[in-house]
Design a protein around this motif. Structure first.
Motif, PDB file in Angstrom:
ATOM      1  N   MET A   1       0.722  -1.207   0.086  1.00  0.00           N
ATOM      2  CA  MET A   1       0.038  -0.099   0.052  1.00  0.00           C
ATOM      3  C   MET A   1       0.649   1.183  -0.052  1.00  0.00           C
ATOM      4  N   ASN A   2       0.515   2.193  -0.917  1.00  0.00           N
ATOM      5  CA  ASN A   2       1.299   3.540  -0.873  1.00  0.00           C
ATOM      6  C   ASN A   2       0.922   4.165   0.185  1.00  0.00           C
ATOM      7  N   THR A   3       1.767   4.847   0.890  1.00  0.00           N
ATOM      8  CA  THR A   3       1.304   5.750   1.926  1.00  0.00           C
ATOM      9  C   THR A   3       1.422   7.460   1.648  1.00  0.00           C
ATOM     10  N   ASP A   4       1.896   7.418   0.514  1.00  0.00           N
ATOM     11  CA  ASP A   4       2.415   8.891   0.068  1.00  0.00           C
ATOM     12  C   ASP A   4       1.057   9.482  -0.490  1.00  0.00           C
ATOM     13  N   PHE A   5       0.319   8.740  -1.255  1.00  0.00           N
ATOM     14  CA  PHE A   5      -0.918   9.189  -1.876  1.00  0.00           C
ATOM     15  C   PHE A   5      -1.875   7.965  -2.254  1.00  0.00           C
ATOM     16  N   GLU A   6      -3.150   8.299  -2.474  1.00  0.00           N
ATOM     17  CA  GLU A   6      -4.114   7.468  -3.073  1.00  0.00           C
ATOM     18  C   GLU A   6      -5.152   7.915  -3.674  1.00  0.00           C
ATOM     19  N   ILE A   7      -5.860   7.176  -4.516  1.00  0.00           N
ATOM     20  CA  ILE A   7      -7.040   7.590  -5.259  1.00  0.00           C
ATOM     21  C   ILE A   7      -8.406   7.143  -4.634  1.00  0.00           C
ATOM     22  N   LYS A   8      -9.243   7.966  -4.187  1.00  0.00           N
ATOM     23  CA  LYS A   8     -10.396   7.374  -3.651  1.00  0.00           C
ATOM     24  C   LYS A   8     -11.490   8.111  -4.609  1.00  0.00           C
ATOM     25  N   ALA A   9     -12.298   7.265  -5.249  1.00  0.00           N
ATOM     26  CA  ALA A   9     -13.173   7.954  -6.301  1.00  0.00           C
ATOM     27  C   ALA A   9     -12.631   9.090  -7.228  1.00  0.00           C
ATOM     28  N   GLU A  10     -13.184  10.204  -7.027  1.00  0.00           N
ATOM     29  CA  GLU A  10     -12.572  11.471  -8.046  1.00  0.00           C
ATOM     30  C   GLU A  10     -11.278  12.291  -7.010  1.00  0.00           C
ATOM     31  N   ARG A  11     -10.892  11.719  -5.990  1.00  0.00           N
ATOM     32  CA  ARG A  11     -10.071  12.399  -5.367  1.00  0.00           C
ATOM     33  C   ARG A  11      -8.717  11.762  -5.158  1.00  0.00           C
ATOM     34  N   LEU A  12      -7.775  12.243  -5.570  1.00  0.00           N
ATOM     35  CA  LEU A  12      -6.227  12.109  -5.391  1.00  0.00           C
ATOM     36  C   LEU A  12      -5.935  12.738  -3.898  1.00  0.00           C
ATOM     37  N   ILE A  13      -5.419  11.825  -3.071  1.00  0.00           N
ATOM     38  CA  ILE A  13      -5.045  12.376  -1.452  1.00  0.00           C
ATOM     39  C   ILE A  13      -3.792  12.185  -1.453  1.00  0.00           C
ATOM     40  N   ILE A  14      -3.026  13.486  -1.308  1.00  0.00           N
ATOM     41  CA  ILE A  14      -1.517  13.444  -1.137  1.00  0.00           C
ATOM     42  C   ILE A  14      -1.195  13.598   0.030  1.00  0.00           C
ATOM     43  N   ARG A  15      -0.396  12.512   0.729  1.00  0.00           N
ATOM     44  CA  ARG A  15       0.214  12.573   2.223  1.00  0.00           C
ATOM     45  C   ARG A  15       1.557  12.944   2.459  1.00  0.00           C
ATOM     46  N   SER A  16       2.312  13.247   1.569  1.00  0.00           N
ATOM     47  CA  SER A  16       3.625  13.541   1.206  1.00  0.00           C
ATOM     48  C   SER A  16       3.860  15.026   1.207  1.00  0.00           C
ATOM     49  N   ASP A  17       4.968  15.387   1.743  1.00  0.00           N
ATOM     50  CA  ASP A  17       5.237  17.034   1.615  1.00  0.00           C
ATOM     51  C   ASP A  17       5.716  17.103   0.268  1.00  0.00           C
ATOM     52  N   LEU A  18       5.189  18.447  -0.321  1.00  0.00           N
ATOM     53  CA  LEU A  18       5.690  18.624  -1.806  1.00  0.00           C
ATOM     54  C   LEU A  18       6.698  19.643  -1.933  1.00  0.00           C
ATOM     55  N   VAL A  19       7.977  18.962  -1.373  1.00  0.00           N
ATOM     56  CA  VAL A  19       9.033  19.835  -1.291  1.00  0.00           C
ATOM     57  C   VAL A  19      10.303  19.121  -2.486  1.00  0.00           C
ATOM     58  N   LEU A  20      10.959  20.027  -2.924  1.00  0.00           N
ATOM     59  CA  LEU A  20      11.930  19.749  -3.894  1.00  0.00           C
ATOM     60  C   LEU A  20      12.449  18.276  -3.679  1.00  0.00           C
ATOM     61  N   SER A  21      12.961  17.835  -2.530  1.00  0.00           N
ATOM     62  CA  SER A  21      13.665  16.485  -2.282  1.00  0.00           C
ATOM     63  C   SER A  21      12.618  15.400  -2.467  1.00  0.00           C
ATOM     64  N   ARG A  22      11.330  15.694  -2.478  1.00  0.00           N
ATOM     65  CA  ARG A  22      10.164  14.689  -2.898  1.00  0.00           C
ATOM     66  C   ARG A  22       9.343  14.825  -4.160  1.00  0.00           C
ATOM     67  N   VAL A  23       9.402  15.906  -4.639  1.00  0.00           N
ATOM     68  CA  VAL A  23       8.478  16.019  -5.781  1.00  0.00           C
ATOM     69  C   VAL A  23       8.799  15.180  -7.001  1.00  0.00           C
ATOM     70  N   ALA A  24       9.994  14.951  -7.476  1.00  0.00           N
ATOM     71  CA  ALA A  24      10.391  14.323  -8.676  1.00  0.00           C
ATOM     72  C   ALA A  24       9.907  12.640  -8.518  1.00  0.00           C
ATOM     73  N   GLU A  25      10.232  12.313  -7.443  1.00  0.00           N
ATOM     74  CA  GLU A  25       9.612  10.795  -7.191  1.00  0.00           C
ATOM     75  C   GLU A  25       8.168  10.521  -6.897  1.00  0.00           C
ATOM     76  N   LEU A  26       7.543  11.783  -6.377  1.00  0.00           N
ATOM     77  CA  LEU A  26       6.023  11.657  -6.502  1.00  0.00           C
ATOM     78  C   LEU A  26       5.647  11.871  -7.825  1.00  0.00           C
ATOM     79  N   GLN A  27       5.947  12.775  -8.701  1.00  0.00           N
ATOM     80  CA  GLN A  27       5.605  12.917  -9.980  1.00  0.00           C
ATOM     81  C   GLN A  27       5.810  11.816 -10.864  1.00  0.00           C
ATOM     82  N   LYS A  28       6.760  11.206 -10.719  1.00  0.00           N
ATOM     83  CA  LYS A  28       7.050   9.886 -11.465  1.00  0.00           C
ATOM     84  C   LYS A  28       5.944   8.845 -11.019  1.00  0.00           C
ATOM     85  N   ARG A  29       5.712   8.589  -9.770  1.00  0.00           N
ATOM     86  CA  ARG A  29       5.000   7.544  -9.126  1.00  0.00           C
ATOM     87  C   ARG A  29       3.374   8.193  -9.501  1.00  0.00           C
ATOM     88  N   ILE A  30       3.017   9.375  -9.391  1.00  0.00           N
ATOM     89  CA  ILE A  30       2.013   9.744  -9.644  1.00  0.00           C
ATOM     90  C   ILE A  30       1.386   9.466 -11.080  1.00  0.00           C
TER      91      ILE A  30
END
Length: 97
Positions: A1-30
């Motif tokens: 299970m992904n703890t950084d984000f999930e999709i529920k119905a029409e909603r993308l829920i992001i649980r990770s900080d959106l900072v430079l050190s995290r964004v590239a990885e998140l963008q790739k996974r999303i």
């Protein structure tokens, strides 16, 4: 299970900080997700956000053809959008549904 984000119905829920050190990885996974049904982005769990996070939000907005509503935006996001003169780019919903 992904703890950084999930999709529920029409909603993308992001649980990770959106900072430079995290964004590239998140963008790739999303980017691997089917976002065709997503129209809301829930940021209620985001504690930190910088200009790289703003760039990710703009990318998501573009991919979703401008139909993205941000649910529970952190106060610092609202501040940054104002500083960058980007308030009109997003629909901000202060209270989750």
């Amino acid at each position: 299970m992904n703890t950084d984000f999930e999709i529920k119905a029409e909603r993308l829920i992001i649980r990770s900080d959106l900072v430079l050190s995290r964004v590239a990885e998140l963008q790739k996974r999303i980017g691997q997700l089917d976002l065709s049904a997503v129209s809301q982005l829930d940021l209620s769990a985001v504690k930190a956000l910088d200009s790289a996070g703003i760039a990710l939000l703009l990318t998501l907005q573009q991919e979703l053809k401008g139909s993205l509503s941000i649910i529970s935006p952190p106060a610092h996001l609202v501040t940054l959008l104002g500083l960058y003169n980007l308030e009109s780019q997003f629909k901000l919903d202060e209270q989750p549904e």
